[in-house]
Design a protein around this motif. Sequence first.
Motif, mmCIF file in Angstrom:
data_model
loop_
_atom_site.group_PDB
_atom_site.id
_atom_site.type_symbol
_atom_site.label_atom_id
_atom_site.label_comp_id
_atom_site.label_asym_id
_atom_site.label_seq_id
_atom_site.Cartn_x
_atom_site.Cartn_y
_atom_site.Cartn_z
ATOM 1 N N PHE A 168 43.420 34.096 26.318
ATOM 2 C CA PHE A 168 42.846 35.398 26.532
ATOM 3 C C PHE A 168 41.663 35.312 27.508
ATOM 4 C CE2 PHE A 168 39.950 38.852 25.470
ATOM 5 C CZ PHE A 168 40.801 39.941 25.522
ATOM 6 N N ARG A 169 40.780 34.332 27.288
ATOM 7 C CA ARG A 169 39.606 34.193 28.158
ATOM 8 C C ARG A 169 39.998 33.847 29.594
ATOM 9 N NH1 ARG A 169 35.968 30.102 25.190
ATOM 10 N NH2 ARG A 169 37.995 29.493 24.429
ATOM 11 N N ALA A 170 40.965 32.963 29.757
ATOM 12 C CA ALA A 170 41.387 32.578 31.104
ATOM 13 C C ALA A 170 41.955 33.776 31.851
ATOM 14 C CB ALA A 170 42.415 31.454 31.031
ATOM 15 N N VAL A 171 42.774 34.577 31.179
ATOM 16 C CA VAL A 171 43.361 35.762 31.805
ATOM 17 C C VAL A 171 42.258 36.746 32.177
ATOM 18 C CG1 VAL A 171 44.842 37.770 31.416
ATOM 19 C CG2 VAL A 171 45.603 35.498 30.702
ATOM 20 N N LEU A 172 41.331 36.986 31.274
ATOM 21 C CA LEU A 172 40.226 37.906 31.553
ATOM 22 C C LEU A 172 39.410 37.426 32.748
ATOM 23 C CD1 LEU A 172 38.610 40.417 30.742
ATOM 24 C CD2 LEU A 172 37.303 38.962 29.190
ATOM 25 N N TYR A 173 39.062 36.164 32.753
ATOM 26 C CA TYR A 173 38.299 35.561 33.843
ATOM 27 C C TYR A 173 39.036 35.708 35.177
ATOM 28 C CZ TYR A 173 36.432 31.629 36.617
ATOM 29 O OH TYR A 173 35.919 30.844 37.600
ATOM 30 N N GLU A 174 40.305 35.324 35.201
ATOM 31 C CA GLU A 174 41.081 35.393 36.436
ATOM 32 C C GLU A 174 41.259 36.828 36.921
ATOM 33 O OE1 GLU A 174 44.681 33.211 35.659
ATOM 34 O OE2 GLU A 174 43.608 31.317 35.449
ATOM 35 N N GLU A 175 41.519 37.739 36.011
ATOM 36 C CA GLU A 175 41.697 39.135 36.411
ATOM 37 C C GLU A 175 40.409 39.740 36.961
ATOM 38 O OE1 GLU A 175 44.457 40.918 36.905
ATOM 39 O OE2 GLU A 175 45.419 39.013 36.432
ATOM 40 N N LEU A 176 39.295 39.429 36.337
ATOM 41 C CA LEU A 176 38.022 39.954 36.829
ATOM 42 C C LEU A 176 37.701 39.414 38.219
ATOM 43 C CD1 LEU A 176 35.835 39.952 33.593
ATOM 44 C CD2 LEU A 176 36.752 41.939 34.826
ATOM 45 N N ILE A 177 38.019 38.161 38.467
ATOM 46 C CA ILE A 177 37.742 37.580 39.781
ATOM 47 C C ILE A 177 38.739 38.060 40.830
ATOM 48 C CG2 ILE A 177 37.786 35.423 41.109
ATOM 49 C CD1 ILE A 177 36.507 34.072 38.713
ATOM 50 N N SER A 179 46.532 37.398 46.342
ATOM 51 C CA SER A 179 47.589 36.612 45.696
ATOM 52 C C SER A 179 47.599 35.175 46.221
ATOM 53 C CB SER A 179 48.950 37.280 45.864
ATOM 54 O OG SER A 179 49.289 37.421 47.220
ATOM 55 N N ALA A 180 47.292 34.968 47.508
ATOM 56 C CA ALA A 180 47.201 33.602 48.044
ATOM 57 C C ALA A 180 46.037 32.854 47.393
ATOM 58 C CB ALA A 180 47.044 33.633 49.557
ATOM 59 N N ALA A 181 44.915 33.519 47.252
ATOM 60 C CA ALA A 181 43.759 32.894 46.596
ATOM 61 C C ALA A 181 44.084 32.545 45.145
ATOM 62 C CB ALA A 181 42.547 33.825 46.667
ATOM 63 N N PHE A 182 44.823 33.426 44.482
ATOM 64 C CA PHE A 182 45.245 33.188 43.099
ATOM 65 C C PHE A 182 46.133 31.944 43.030
ATOM 66 C CE2 PHE A 182 47.923 34.375 39.337
ATOM 67 C CZ PHE A 182 46.906 34.449 38.405
ATOM 68 N N GLY A 183 47.058 31.806 43.974
ATOM 69 C CA GLY A 183 47.925 30.626 44.018
ATOM 70 C C GLY A 183 47.152 29.348 44.282
ATOM 71 N N ILE A 184 46.229 29.393 45.233
ATOM 72 C CA ILE A 184 45.423 28.215 45.565
ATOM 73 C C ILE A 184 44.517 27.825 44.404
ATOM 74 C CG2 ILE A 184 43.569 27.388 47.074
ATOM 75 C CD1 ILE A 184 44.977 29.058 49.325
ATOM 76 N N TYR A 185 43.950 28.810 43.740
ATOM 77 C CA TYR A 185 43.099 28.542 42.570
ATOM 78 C C TYR A 185 43.854 27.712 41.526
ATOM 79 C CZ TYR A 185 41.216 29.542 37.925
ATOM 80 O OH TYR A 185 40.772 29.426 36.643
ATOM 81 N N HIS A 186 45.127 27.992 41.343
ATOM 82 C CA HIS A 186 45.900 27.286 40.318
ATOM 83 C C HIS A 186 46.201 25.835 40.692
ATOM 84 C CE1 HIS A 186 46.319 31.229 38.447
ATOM 85 N NE2 HIS A 186 46.506 30.525 37.337
ATOM 86 N N TRP A 187 46.079 25.460 41.962
ATOM 87 C CA TRP A 187 46.189 24.048 42.316
ATOM 88 C C TRP A 187 45.116 23.264 41.571
ATOM 89 C CZ3 TRP A 187 46.146 24.559 48.361
ATOM 90 C CH2 TRP A 187 47.385 25.047 48.794
ATOM 91 N N PHE A 188 43.925 23.818 41.534
ATOM 92 C CA PHE A 188 42.797 23.142 40.902
ATOM 93 C C PHE A 188 42.816 23.330 39.393
ATOM 94 C CE2 PHE A 188 41.668 24.196 45.245
ATOM 95 C CZ PHE A 188 41.308 22.953 45.735
#
Length: 149
Positions: free
Chosen positions: A1-10, A33-42
Amino acid sequence: FRAVLYEELIFRGALLYLLIQKTGTNRAMLVSSAAFGIYHWFAWQAFGNPVQMLVIFLMTGSCGYIFALAFVRTRSMYLPFALHLGNNITQMILFSGDASIGDQMLLRTFTTDPVVPQAIISIPVLIIHYTGFQLLGWYLLMKVKPDLS
């Protein structure tokens, strides 16, 4: 829940919202969406493995595009948040092999299982896993009338 909230807010609440004002909707959705994809690499510690990075970028970037489309169509954070949370929960229940929660529904649990999901439904599961949410989400969001207020 926290990860989703954090990612959605950003990615939708801040980045997408600001980019829409600066660059327009289509470019903002692509950048977000590209930033979201790149974020998930890390986030998934895949940086350095090009094949894994490509798969993660395509999978999470396309999901990020659906979340961005949900935000653009509704002008609300509720639908992207719900879609993101639902997608994550579905992935955890159906496809997770994470040691912290154990093997889930579509993973082989015991070596003596009479049914081996990987062998029986591996191709359809792979297709659904990597494209099902995105295609269904896009189709349903095209039916939502944009909030132009």
